[in-house]
Design an enzyme around this catalytic site. Structure first.
Site, PDB file in Angstrom:
ATOM      1  N   GLU A 104       0.913  -1.165  -0.106  1.00 43.71           N
ATOM      2  CA  GLU A 104      -0.177   0.198   0.067  1.00 43.71           C
ATOM      3  C   GLU A 104       0.925   1.329  -0.077  1.00 43.71           C
ATOM      4  O   GLU A 104       2.056   1.252   0.636  1.00 43.71           O
ATOM      5  CB  GLU A 104      -0.865  -0.191   1.145  1.00 43.71           C
ATOM      6  CG  GLU A 104      -2.116  -1.187   1.059  1.00 43.71           C
ATOM      7  CD  GLU A 104      -3.041  -1.047   2.191  1.00 43.71           C
ATOM      8  OE1 GLU A 104      -4.138  -1.474   1.862  1.00 43.71           O
ATOM      9  OE2 GLU A 104      -2.560  -0.969   3.328  1.00 43.71           O
TER      10      GLU A 104
ATOM     11  N   CYS B  38       1.194  -1.961  15.803  1.00 45.46           N
ATOM     12  CA  CYS B  38       0.942  -1.639  14.590  1.00 45.46           C
ATOM     13  C   CYS B  38       0.285  -2.950  13.663  1.00 45.46           C
ATOM     14  O   CYS B  38       0.729  -3.910  14.099  1.00 45.46           O
ATOM     15  CB  CYS B  38       2.555  -1.543  14.081  1.00 45.46           C
ATOM     16  SG  CYS B  38       2.679  -1.465  12.341  1.00 45.46           S
TER      17      CYS B  38
ATOM     18  N   CYS C 180      -1.070   6.210   9.510  1.00 42.42           N
ATOM     19  CA  CYS C 180       0.102   5.637  10.297  1.00 42.42           C
ATOM     20  C   CYS C 180      -0.417   4.101  10.859  1.00 42.42           C
ATOM     21  O   CYS C 180      -1.136   4.015  11.707  1.00 42.42           O
ATOM     22  CB  CYS C 180       0.692   6.353  11.275  1.00 42.42           C
ATOM     23  SG  CYS C 180       1.644   7.858  10.647  1.00 42.42           S
TER      24      CYS C 180
ATOM     25  N   CYS D  91       5.811  -4.783  16.128  1.00 41.23           N
ATOM     26  CA  CYS D  91       5.583  -3.480  17.185  1.00 41.23           C
ATOM     27  C   CYS D  91       3.971  -3.776  17.622  1.00 41.23           C
ATOM     28  O   CYS D  91       3.247  -4.266  16.913  1.00 41.23           O
ATOM     29  CB  CYS D  91       5.810  -2.157  16.719  1.00 41.23           C
ATOM     30  SG  CYS D  91       7.472  -1.871  16.118  1.00 41.23           S
TER      31      CYS D  91
ATOM     32  N   CYS E 290       3.484   8.495   0.980  1.00 40.21           N
ATOM     33  CA  CYS E 290       3.911   7.644   2.344  1.00 40.21           C
ATOM     34  C   CYS E 290       4.268   6.404   1.439  1.00 40.21           C
ATOM     35  O   CYS E 290       3.375   5.698   1.110  1.00 40.21           O
ATOM     36  CB  CYS E 290       3.045   7.701   3.215  1.00 40.21           C
ATOM     37  SG  CYS E 290       3.257   6.282   4.609  1.00 40.21           S
TER      38      CYS E 290
END
Ligand code: SAH
Ligand code: SF4
Length: 399
Positions: A112, A139, A372, A136, A125
């Site tokens: 992506e 995430c 994010c 993490c 991004c």
């Protein structure tokens, strides 16, 4: 047909959109272009591919027809395939891209890429890996089962697709639909952040080579100061990033003490906070004008107390730093919640009063899971589900 009766398979076309200079030169050698002509041809191809965004060899008017025919016979200017495009209410776009298969058993990786338009800039991004091996705990990408490195061409390919779709190459038109608040004269892709899927410093060579292509003044011409590489703290590669790429650095800190950071960013067990900050102090190119960004995700009741804010300020004392507070973006099944708005404001005030600009990054594209840490290609989820079903059937089989 060959003697065994199978249809002769045509070798896959070599890909030039995203290629490095040395790859294009190798193509010219392979096609038998005489040595004295090669540099000129390389410069021409480079200009057409990266400055003009050519989609077809036949448009390259200053290159002789026989060479164009040979190029078209063996090579392609095809981009990564856009499998899906989603446009958020705030104008953020997310593309699901399929990379061509690398070998016979490769189904073609899906990744992506996200574009965030603002009035004075457009930030892309990009992903550096398919998935991430680092896990993490907050995430989404870290939960993907499969991971592989992207090649330099696959990383550059994301910039080319974005420029195509946003009408950023000469003669291109801005897309209809969705908000495109960037003004006339502002490039749709003026900034690149390595904050998509993957840990860029676990794929150093490809990231470095991709940055070289992106910043080449005869082509995509992005400024190194407008490229930011975000790392979760791969200490041994940080000096190389400064020396060989000269880009801006962002560090995913998220905690101010080792026990908590061990939990949030497991890589901390290998490279604890002291070593990470040491590498930041030594990062070449950091200065008051070129500060290191420290990212800090706001997790309710985990790292968001006023004492954490004070510890953060103490920890970063003496470093040319910016602090980016990121509201946690939830994803299906995520084990954390985002801090309350008042808590984030209180935290931000402490940081601000200590002399740091502390913009709270407004989450963009949350409605399309483009913010994010929300990235995770759908195909991967499907594959994961298929795998679970397979495992279940095996368990049944063993019973
Ligand atoms: N692997 C690199 C770059 C990609 S992640 C790194 O970790 O730095 C980009 C940023 O998004 C990192 O700061 C990461 O910690 C943060 N992030 C990950 N998941 C998030 C989530 N669910 N909500 C908010 N930020 C997140
Ligand atoms: Fe990987 Fe970065 Fe996600 Fe951690 S935050 S799992 S390093 S992508």
């Amino acid at each position: 047909m060959n003697p065994a009766g199978f249809a002769e398979e045509r070798p896959a076309l070599g890909r030039l959109a995203g290629a490095r200079r040395q790859d294009i030169l190798a193509a010219l050698v392979e096609l038998g272009v005489p040595e004295r002509e090669r540099n000129m041809r390389l410069a021409q191809l480079w200009h057409w591919i990266y400055h003009r965004g050519a989609l077809d060899f036949s448009t390259m008017r200053n290159i002789a027809r026989p060479l164009l025919d040979k190029l078209a016979d063996r090579y392609t200017l095809a981009r990564p395939e856009v499998v899906a495009e989603q446009i958020s209410a705030d104008g953020t776009r997310k593309w699901l891209l399929r990379m061509p298969p690398a070998h016979a058993f490769d189904k073609g990786a899906e990744i992506e890429t996200v574009h965030i338009p603002e009035s004075d800039r457009g930030t892309l991004c990009v992903s550096s890996q398919v998935g991430c091996t680092l896990n993490c705990s907050f995430c989404h990408t870290g939960t993907m089962l499969l991971a592989r490195n992207l090649t330099a061409a696959e990383i550059v390919g994301q910039v080319i697709v974005a420029r195509d779709r946003l009408g950023d190459f000469p003669g291109g038109a801005r897309p209809p639909g969705g908000l495109t608040p960037f003004g006339e004269g502002v490039r749709a892709v003026s900034n690149v952040v390595f904050m998509g899927m993957g840990e860029p410093l676990y794929n150093f060579e490809a990231v470095r080579d991709a940055i070289a292509v992106m910043t080449d003044g005869d082509g995509l011409s992005l400024s190194r100061r407008r490229i930011t590489v975000s790392t979760s703290g791969v200490v041994p590669e940080m000096a190389r990033l400064g020396a060989e790429c000269g880009t801006m650095l962002a560090v995913s800190l998220h905690a101010t003490n080792n026990p908590l950071r061990d939990r949030l960013v497991p890589l901390n067990r290998k490279y604890p906070i002291e070593r990470l900050l040491e590498a930041c102090r030594e990062y070449r190119g950091a200065s008051n004008a070129r500060r290191i960004t420290f990212e800090y995700v706001m997790l309710k009741g985990v790292n968001d107390a006023p004492a954490d804010a004070r510890a953060l300020v103490r920890l970063l004392r003496g470093l040319p730093a910016k602090i980016n507070l990121i509201p946690f973006n939830p994803w299906p099944g995520s084990p954390y919640e985002c801090s309350d708005w008042e808590t984030i404001e209180r935290f931000s005030e402490i940081v601000f009063n200590a002399g740091y600009a502390s913009p709270v990054r407004t989450p963009r594209g949350r409605d399309i899971l483009a913010a994010c840490g929300q990235l995770k290609s759908e195909s991967e989820k499907l594959r994961a589900r298929a795998r679970m079903m397979l495992e279940e059937s095996l368990v049944v089989g063993q019973g």
